[in-house]
Motif scaffolding. Sequence first.
Motif, PDB file in Angstrom:
ATOM      1  N   ASP A 247       0.827  -1.203   0.000  1.00 22.12           N
ATOM      2  CA  ASP A 247       0.000   0.000   0.000  1.00 22.12           C
ATOM      3  C   ASP A 247       0.866   1.260   0.000  1.00 22.12           C
ATOM      4  O   ASP A 247       0.529   2.269  -0.630  1.00 22.12           O
ATOM      5  N   ALA A 248       2.004   1.200   0.702  1.00 21.54           N
ATOM      6  CA  ALA A 248       2.859   2.384   0.813  1.00 21.54           C
ATOM      7  C   ALA A 248       3.436   2.791  -0.533  1.00 21.54           C
ATOM      8  O   ALA A 248       3.573   3.994  -0.814  1.00 21.54           O
ATOM      9  N   ILE A 249       3.802   1.830  -1.383  1.00 16.32           N
ATOM     10  CA  ILE A 249       4.401   2.199  -2.666  1.00 16.32           C
ATOM     11  C   ILE A 249       3.361   2.605  -3.694  1.00 16.32           C
ATOM     12  O   ILE A 249       3.705   3.110  -4.767  1.00 16.32           O
ATOM     13  N   ALA A 250       2.095   2.415  -3.352  1.00 17.88           N
ATOM     14  CA  ALA A 250       1.030   2.766  -4.301  1.00 17.88           C
ATOM     15  C   ALA A 250       0.687   4.251  -4.261  1.00 17.88           C
ATOM     16  O   ALA A 250      -0.074   4.735  -5.093  1.00 17.88           O
ATOM     17  N   ARG A 251       1.251   4.988  -3.311  1.00 17.25           N
ATOM     18  CA  ARG A 251       0.989   6.425  -3.233  1.00 17.25           C
ATOM     19  C   ARG A 251       2.259   7.131  -2.777  1.00 17.25           C
ATOM     20  O   ARG A 251       3.039   6.586  -2.002  1.00 17.25           O
ATOM     21  N   PRO A 252       2.476   8.342  -3.257  1.00 16.20           N
ATOM     22  CA  PRO A 252       3.708   9.047  -2.886  1.00 16.20           C
ATOM     23  C   PRO A 252       3.675   9.450  -1.421  1.00 16.20           C
ATOM     24  O   PRO A 252       2.604   9.626  -0.834  1.00 16.20           O
ATOM     25  N   PRO A 253       4.843   9.612  -0.816  1.00 15.46           N
ATOM     26  CA  PRO A 253       4.871  10.062   0.574  1.00 15.46           C
ATOM     27  C   PRO A 253       4.506  11.534   0.670  1.00 15.46           C
ATOM     28  O   PRO A 253       4.498  12.256  -0.333  1.00 15.46           O
ATOM     29  N   ARG A 254       4.206  11.990   1.870  1.00 18.37           N
ATOM     30  CA  ARG A 254       4.068  13.425   2.092  1.00 18.37           C
ATOM     31  C   ARG A 254       5.411  14.081   1.783  1.00 18.37           C
ATOM     32  O   ARG A 254       6.439  13.408   1.685  1.00 18.37           O
ATOM     33  N   ARG A 255       5.421  15.396   1.594  1.00 17.45           N
ATOM     34  CA  ARG A 255       6.704  16.073   1.369  1.00 17.45           C
ATOM     35  C   ARG A 255       7.509  16.019   2.661  1.00 17.45           C
ATOM     36  O   ARG A 255       7.015  16.389   3.733  1.00 17.45           O
ATOM     37  N   LEU A 256       8.745  15.583   2.561  1.00 17.61           N
ATOM     38  CA  LEU A 256       9.546  15.206   3.720  1.00 17.61           C
ATOM     39  C   LEU A 256      10.684  16.177   3.985  1.00 17.61           C
ATOM     40  O   LEU A 256      11.189  16.832   3.066  1.00 17.61           O
ATOM     41  N   ARG A 257      11.116  16.229   5.240  1.00 13.37           N
ATOM     42  CA  ARG A 257      12.315  16.960   5.641  1.00 13.37           C
ATOM     43  C   ARG A 257      13.484  15.983   5.577  1.00 13.37           C
ATOM     44  O   ARG A 257      13.503  14.986   6.305  1.00 13.37           O
ATOM     45  N   ILE A 258      14.441  16.267   4.717  1.00 19.92           N
ATOM     46  CA  ILE A 258      15.515  15.312   4.455  1.00 19.92           C
ATOM     47  C   ILE A 258      16.867  15.933   4.786  1.00 19.92           C
ATOM     48  O   ILE A 258      17.239  16.979   4.231  1.00 19.92           O
ATOM     49  N   ALA A 259      17.596  15.299   5.704  1.00 24.46           N
ATOM     50  CA  ALA A 259      18.968  15.691   6.016  1.00 24.46           C
ATOM     51  C   ALA A 259      19.896  15.034   5.008  1.00 24.46           C
ATOM     52  O   ALA A 259      19.825  13.821   4.785  1.00 24.46           O
ATOM     53  N   VAL A 260      20.770  15.804   4.403  1.00 25.62           N
ATOM     54  CA  VAL A 260      21.688  15.297   3.379  1.00 25.62           C
ATOM     55  C   VAL A 260      23.109  15.347   3.917  1.00 25.62           C
ATOM     56  O   VAL A 260      23.616  16.422   4.264  1.00 25.62           O
ATOM     57  N   CYS A 261      23.747  14.173   3.970  1.00 21.19           N
ATOM     58  CA  CYS A 261      25.114  14.061   4.470  1.00 21.19           C
ATOM     59  C   CYS A 261      26.015  13.599   3.330  1.00 21.19           C
ATOM     60  O   CYS A 261      25.891  12.457   2.872  1.00 21.19           O
TER      61      CYS A 261
END
Length: 482
Positions: A247-261
């Motif tokens: 079910d999770a891959i059938a819809r996009p996630p909410r817009r997320l806060r992503i830390a980039v390292c």
Amino acid sequence: MAYEYNDDATYLAQQVASGAASPQELLDEAIARVAAFNPDLNAVVLMQEQTARDAIDAGLPDGPFKGVPFLLKDLGAEAMDFPSHSGSHLLKNTTYSYDSEIYRRMRATGIVTFGRATSPEGGIGPVTEADVYDGPTRNPWDTSRTSGGSSGGSAAAVAAGIVPMAHGSDGGGSVRIPASSCGLFGFKATRARFPDGPVAGEGWAGMAIDGFLSRSVRDNAAMMDACAGPDLGAPYAAPAMEMSFGDAIARPPRRLRIAVCDTTFTGAPIDPACKEAVETTARVLEGLGHVITPDRPKADHEGMMHAWTQIVACGTALWIDATLKSKGRDLQQGDVQGVARSAVEYARSISGAQYLAAVNKIHAYGREMAAAFNSYDIILSGTLAEPPAKVGRFTHNRDDYANYRVGAGGVFEYSPFCAAFNASGQPAASVPIHWTADGLPVGIHLAAPFGDDATLISLCAELEQAAPWAQKRPNMLSEYLA
């Protein structure tokens, strides 16, 4: 049926269901590909072709992968029909009187298992070069390079198109390291998401878990849905997911806060190709509307790595001592390779109190990493600090286990990201986003808070759509598939 390289397991099962292909035809093709590619790769071992044909003749379960050829990692996944070496001469040709719960759940999907895939001894290396297989396992993208470890045989077999998906396991990156090395998708679920029974309640103080190597996100999602949940008597269970992986891959996630390292978590530089992969992925994610912030998690990463090393040494001593006890003899020359032998020696120097202190350390580290997600939903980094290593660089034929892991030039410098999330128990994935100018795969690593597997795999599926990788294939396949 000569399936295409980018045909995933879900598609092949659909072909079987429609009558366009038969399980026998798919098995014939998989075995033909073993014959074509295994001499160069040394990835598939302990083949049980007749067992697979008997399973087809007896009638396969009506699961999501009915009729699809499949391989078990030659470590764990105990099964009565599939003997194992577990990467070691000491355990060569071990047979089982029971089926593990994880294998029972995999089998119920309708897969046609016909053999095992190579693993390093005890699963403690980032490469697959066990003496029991008479040579290293090599990378289909460049046979001078490792396919990774410890699920290196599974990764090589999937990357070569022998099977569309294979079983793996991950105690310090053993699904994600080979996924990155071979241009595949690998997902390490939240601690205790899958069963460990019946012979164990946990592996490596809860740091180890089963998983899968695949070319598509949807294959991994469906197999994880089929295998998820505790088994009878499990000491603890992962938090319930808000929705299934499917079910999770059938819809996009909410817009997320992503830390980039774009360094290691301790701030050390990584190879330019790995840094480029991180930066490229960050731009893709920003273009999809996610909020990108350069940062790295604040935690005692070096302390965790030393604790991990102690716990895994004790785990190695446990299986070696138990095996010798069952055989009624002492360790003999040639039973195990140098890294395992020196791990046992190192474990003998660790008291019970020190072992418990190491477990407490990884628990404390888990709390520190949980706090890192107070400000972010996802942490993005490289999967490895370098492209896949040359064969022989991390050989197990050396007698300095601790230095092998945490010393200068050791495993944790090469793979500084993955074990963090085995220690914390948080879900993490390697996604094949980047290839170097000379054609080597470079994965990127995504991690999420404890229990939030659904958000993580949803983001992986979104990346798969935004930057698809299924059309890429190793040059060694071109002539065979022409």
